[in-house]
Design a protein around this motif. Structure first.
Motif, PDB file in Angstrom:
ATOM      1  N   VAL A  67       0.673  -1.185  -0.118  1.00  0.00           N
ATOM      2  CA  VAL A  67       0.024   0.003   0.015  1.00  0.00           C
ATOM      3  C   VAL A  67       0.838   1.335  -0.078  1.00  0.00           C
ATOM      4  CG1 VAL A  67      -1.789   1.175   1.155  1.00  0.00           C
ATOM      5  CG2 VAL A  67      -1.748  -1.199   1.188  1.00  0.00           C
ATOM      6  N   HIS A  68       2.028   1.384   1.194  1.00  0.00           N
ATOM      7  CA  HIS A  68       2.519   2.530   1.103  1.00  0.00           C
ATOM      8  C   HIS A  68       4.114   1.948   1.558  1.00  0.00           C
ATOM      9  CE1 HIS A  68       3.231   6.800   1.440  1.00  0.00           C
ATOM     10  NE2 HIS A  68       4.050   6.601   2.215  1.00  0.00           N
ATOM     11  N   PRO A  69       4.862   1.840   0.570  1.00  0.00           N
ATOM     12  CA  PRO A  69       6.276   1.491   0.771  1.00  0.00           C
ATOM     13  C   PRO A  69       7.155   2.241   1.872  1.00  0.00           C
ATOM     14  CG  PRO A  69       5.703   1.216  -1.606  1.00  0.00           C
ATOM     15  CD  PRO A  69       4.775   2.127  -0.856  1.00  0.00           C
ATOM     16  N   ASN A  70       7.949   1.583   2.426  1.00  0.00           N
ATOM     17  CA  ASN A  70       9.037   2.311   3.393  1.00  0.00           C
ATOM     18  C   ASN A  70       8.247   2.916   4.543  1.00  0.00           C
ATOM     19  OD1 ASN A  70      11.055   1.659   1.539  1.00  0.00           O
ATOM     20  ND2 ASN A  70      10.538   3.507   0.236  1.00  0.00           N
ATOM     21  N   SER A  71       7.311   2.055   5.151  1.00  0.00           N
ATOM     22  CA  SER A  71       6.453   2.669   6.375  1.00  0.00           C
ATOM     23  C   SER A  71       6.640   1.846   7.373  1.00  0.00           C
ATOM     24  CB  SER A  71       5.126   2.945   5.780  1.00  0.00           C
ATOM     25  OG  SER A  71       4.964   4.068   4.834  1.00  0.00           O
ATOM     26  N   ALA A 117     -11.731  -4.953   6.980  1.00  0.00           N
ATOM     27  CA  ALA A 117     -11.766  -6.253   5.838  1.00  0.00           C
ATOM     28  C   ALA A 117     -12.133  -5.795   4.471  1.00  0.00           C
ATOM     29  CB  ALA A 117     -12.491  -7.276   6.507  1.00  0.00           C
ATOM     30  N   ALA A 118     -13.220  -4.982   4.415  1.00  0.00           N
ATOM     31  CA  ALA A 118     -13.804  -4.531   3.289  1.00  0.00           C
ATOM     32  C   ALA A 118     -12.688  -3.820   2.334  1.00  0.00           C
ATOM     33  CB  ALA A 118     -15.082  -3.948   3.372  1.00  0.00           C
ATOM     34  N   LEU A 119     -12.322  -2.630   3.233  1.00  0.00           N
ATOM     35  CA  LEU A 119     -11.177  -1.703   2.841  1.00  0.00           C
ATOM     36  C   LEU A 119      -9.963  -2.394   1.849  1.00  0.00           C
ATOM     37  CD1 LEU A 119     -10.590   1.075   2.389  1.00  0.00           C
ATOM     38  CD2 LEU A 119      -9.688   1.262   4.374  1.00  0.00           C
ATOM     39  N   ALA A 120      -9.537  -3.444   2.927  1.00  0.00           N
ATOM     40  CA  ALA A 120      -8.418  -4.271   2.379  1.00  0.00           C
ATOM     41  C   ALA A 120      -8.434  -5.089   1.041  1.00  0.00           C
ATOM     42  CB  ALA A 120      -7.916  -4.991   3.693  1.00  0.00           C
ATOM     43  N   ILE A 121      -9.625  -5.683   1.128  1.00  0.00           N
ATOM     44  CA  ILE A 121      -9.966  -6.321   0.040  1.00  0.00           C
ATOM     45  C   ILE A 121     -10.284  -5.632  -1.333  1.00  0.00           C
ATOM     46  CG2 ILE A 121     -11.960  -7.737  -0.971  1.00  0.00           C
ATOM     47  CD1 ILE A 121     -12.340  -9.029   1.808  1.00  0.00           C
ATOM     48  N   VAL A 122     -11.064  -4.513  -1.007  1.00  0.00           N
ATOM     49  CA  VAL A 122     -11.118  -3.640  -2.223  1.00  0.00           C
ATOM     50  C   VAL A 122      -9.989  -2.908  -2.680  1.00  0.00           C
ATOM     51  CG1 VAL A 122     -12.522  -1.537  -2.761  1.00  0.00           C
ATOM     52  CG2 VAL A 122     -13.424  -3.162  -1.570  1.00  0.00           C
ATOM     53  N   VAL A 123      -9.154  -2.511  -1.975  1.00  0.00           N
ATOM     54  CA  VAL A 123      -7.824  -1.841  -2.271  1.00  0.00           C
ATOM     55  C   VAL A 123      -6.948  -2.580  -2.802  1.00  0.00           C
ATOM     56  CG1 VAL A 123      -6.122  -0.471  -1.130  1.00  0.00           C
ATOM     57  CG2 VAL A 123      -7.961   0.309  -0.648  1.00  0.00           C
ATOM     58  N   HIS A 128      -4.356  -0.971  -8.353  1.00  0.00           N
ATOM     59  CA  HIS A 128      -2.942  -1.758  -8.873  1.00  0.00           C
ATOM     60  C   HIS A 128      -1.859  -0.919  -8.753  1.00  0.00           C
ATOM     61  CE1 HIS A 128      -5.744  -5.030 -10.242  1.00  0.00           C
ATOM     62  NE2 HIS A 128      -6.415  -3.774 -10.900  1.00  0.00           N
ATOM     63  N   THR A 129      -1.974   0.322  -8.184  1.00  0.00           N
ATOM     64  CA  THR A 129      -0.349   0.979  -8.120  1.00  0.00           C
ATOM     65  C   THR A 129      -0.450   1.420  -6.434  1.00  0.00           C
ATOM     66  OG1 THR A 129      -1.261   3.414  -8.302  1.00  0.00           O
ATOM     67  CG2 THR A 129      -0.599   1.892 -10.275  1.00  0.00           C
ATOM     68  N   THR A 130       0.787   1.495  -6.025  1.00  0.00           N
ATOM     69  CA  THR A 130       0.942   1.814  -4.711  1.00  0.00           C
ATOM     70  C   THR A 130       0.688   3.251  -4.237  1.00  0.00           C
ATOM     71  OG1 THR A 130       3.131   2.228  -4.792  1.00  0.00           O
ATOM     72  CG2 THR A 130       2.606   0.003  -4.002  1.00  0.00           C
ATOM     73  N   GLN A 131       0.896   4.225  -5.156  1.00  0.00           N
ATOM     74  CA  GLN A 131       0.379   5.536  -5.199  1.00  0.00           C
ATOM     75  C   GLN A 131      -1.148   5.573  -5.039  1.00  0.00           C
ATOM     76  OE1 GLN A 131       1.424   7.869  -8.599  1.00  0.00           O
ATOM     77  NE2 GLN A 131       1.121   9.826  -7.743  1.00  0.00           N
ATOM     78  N   ARG A 132      -1.971   5.055  -5.733  1.00  0.00           N
ATOM     79  CA  ARG A 132      -3.307   5.145  -5.735  1.00  0.00           C
ATOM     80  C   ARG A 132      -3.780   4.314  -4.224  1.00  0.00           C
ATOM     81  NH1 ARG A 132      -6.751   3.754 -10.860  1.00  0.00           N
ATOM     82  NH2 ARG A 132      -8.172   4.553  -9.343  1.00  0.00           N
ATOM     83  N   ARG A 133      -3.216   3.297  -3.741  1.00  0.00           N
ATOM     84  CA  ARG A 133      -3.819   2.804  -2.874  1.00  0.00           C
ATOM     85  C   ARG A 133      -3.518   3.484  -1.548  1.00  0.00           C
ATOM     86  NH1 ARG A 133      -0.978  -3.399  -4.032  1.00  0.00           N
ATOM     87  NH2 ARG A 133      -2.678  -4.179  -5.598  1.00  0.00           N
ATOM     88  N   SER A 134      -2.143   4.330  -1.583  1.00  0.00           N
ATOM     89  CA  SER A 134      -1.900   5.081  -0.537  1.00  0.00           C
ATOM     90  C   SER A 134      -2.968   6.221  -0.561  1.00  0.00           C
ATOM     91  CB  SER A 134      -0.480   5.689  -0.773  1.00  0.00           C
ATOM     92  OG  SER A 134       0.394   4.730  -0.793  1.00  0.00           O
ATOM     93  N   MET A 135      -3.261   6.703  -1.614  1.00  0.00           N
ATOM     94  CA  MET A 135      -4.289   8.038  -1.813  1.00  0.00           C
ATOM     95  C   MET A 135      -5.462   7.547  -1.095  1.00  0.00           C
ATOM     96  SD  MET A 135      -5.711  10.298  -4.827  1.00  0.00           S
ATOM     97  CE  MET A 135      -6.557   8.852  -5.416  1.00  0.00           C
ATOM     98  N   ILE A 136      -6.128   6.365  -1.309  1.00  0.00           N
ATOM     99  CA  ILE A 136      -7.402   5.807  -0.625  1.00  0.00           C
ATOM    100  C   ILE A 136      -7.525   5.553   0.605  1.00  0.00           C
ATOM    101  CG2 ILE A 136      -9.059   4.053  -0.962  1.00  0.00           C
ATOM    102  CD1 ILE A 136      -8.261   3.942  -3.992  1.00  0.00           C
ATOM    103  N   VAL A 137      -6.311   4.961   1.039  1.00  0.00           N
ATOM    104  CA  VAL A 137      -6.212   4.330   2.367  1.00  0.00           C
ATOM    105  C   VAL A 137      -5.814   5.585   3.164  1.00  0.00           C
ATOM    106  CG1 VAL A 137      -5.079   3.123   4.029  1.00  0.00           C
ATOM    107  CG2 VAL A 137      -5.631   1.896   1.797  1.00  0.00           C
ATOM    108  N   GLY A 138      -4.874   6.342   2.701  1.00  0.00           N
ATOM    109  CA  GLY A 138      -4.392   7.645   3.578  1.00  0.00           C
ATOM    110  C   GLY A 138      -5.644   8.631   3.790  1.00  0.00           C
TER     111      GLY A 138
END
Length: 258
Positions: A67-71, A117-123, A128-138
């Motif tokens: 999701v967000h590398p180096n964290s 659980a729902a957030l993890a599954i959806v994301v 498919h990119t860590t940048q977009r995953r970081s933005m959504i979860v962030g």
């Protein structure tokens, strides 16, 4: 050279932030010691612990390498925080004698687990990119982080009404303030809006809680002292009644043996 220095400072601040955050997560320990001794949660609210629980779980998800590398620092401290909050919520359920309140707490925990659980599954399956995953979860993490910092304010009405901060944990507010300052600093090395925004807002919330505590600290002392005095007077009165009753014996009848 400058970049290396910034990274070094960031790591030092991050480790310091982890230590402070650990104190934040452990700050309710005195409250739960009191609950343990009293055998009841009294008027303490479960909101801060429920808010911190889901906040930690969201940040664990945010800090995962996919999701967000180096964290790593984000994952470790929030993983520890999740475990600690599970213990606190469990203790709250054990010592909560209000069945309705207990049921509400259980339902909220279930809802929080479903959300994570729902957030993890959806994301992880649709993005498919860590940048977009970081933005959504962030963005979601920002909301829950602000909720965590604001949670102790849930007792503000009780504090103002009773003019007492007895049920507003001081160490939780203090640790929240110091934690907010540390992680806001961390977020600027380099700038990470998903960490900076909630912790900046959280710092202000925590400062408001400390100001409220300072405002009603003296009146709280007076209220507690008056309560102890009232209890002492009642105890003395009951003792006098008991002594008086003990001095009244059965009436002697005529001709009875001495």
């Amino acid at each position: 050279m400058v970049s290396h220095l910034v990274n070094t400072v960031r790591n030092v601040v991050g480790i310091t932030g982890n230590v402070i955050a650990l104190f934040l997560f452990l700050s309710p320990v005195p409250t739960f010691i009191r609950i343990w001794k009293k055998g009841s949660v009294e008027q303490f609210s479960p909101v801060p612990y429920l808010a911190t629980l889901i906040n930690c779980m969201v940040w664990v998800l945010y800090g995962l390498p996919m999701v967000h590398p180096n964290s790593t620092l984000v994952v470790t401290i929030n993983g520890a925080g999740t475990a600690i909050e599970v213990v606190f919520v469990t203790l709250f359920l054990v010592f909560c004698h209000d069945k309705k309140k207990r049921l509400i707490v259980v339902l909220i925990v279930i809802v929080e687990l479903v959300i994570i659980a729902a957030l993890a599954i959806v994301v992880l399956t649709t993005v498919h990119t860590t940048q977009r995953r970081s933005m959504i979860v962030g963005i979601i993490a920002i909301l829950f982080n602000v909720m965590m910092y604001a949670a102790p304010l849930s007792v503000m009405k009780l504090v103002i009404t009773t003019k007492s901060v007895e049920y507003m944990p001081f160490f939780l507010s203090l640790a929240s303030f110091v934690n907010g300052v540390a992680w806001t600093t961390y977020a600027f090395l380099p700038f990470d809006p998903f960490i900076a925004i909630p912790n900046g807002v959280g710092t202000m919330f925590s400062l408001a809680q400390l100001l409220l505590y300072a405002t009603y600290y003296k009146s709280t002392k007076r209220i507690i002292a008056a309560r102890k005095e009232t209890k002492l007077e009642m105890h003395v009165s009951l003792s006098e009644v008991a002594v008086a009753n003990g001095q009244v014996g059965p009436k002697k009848t005529a001709g009875a043996a001495p």
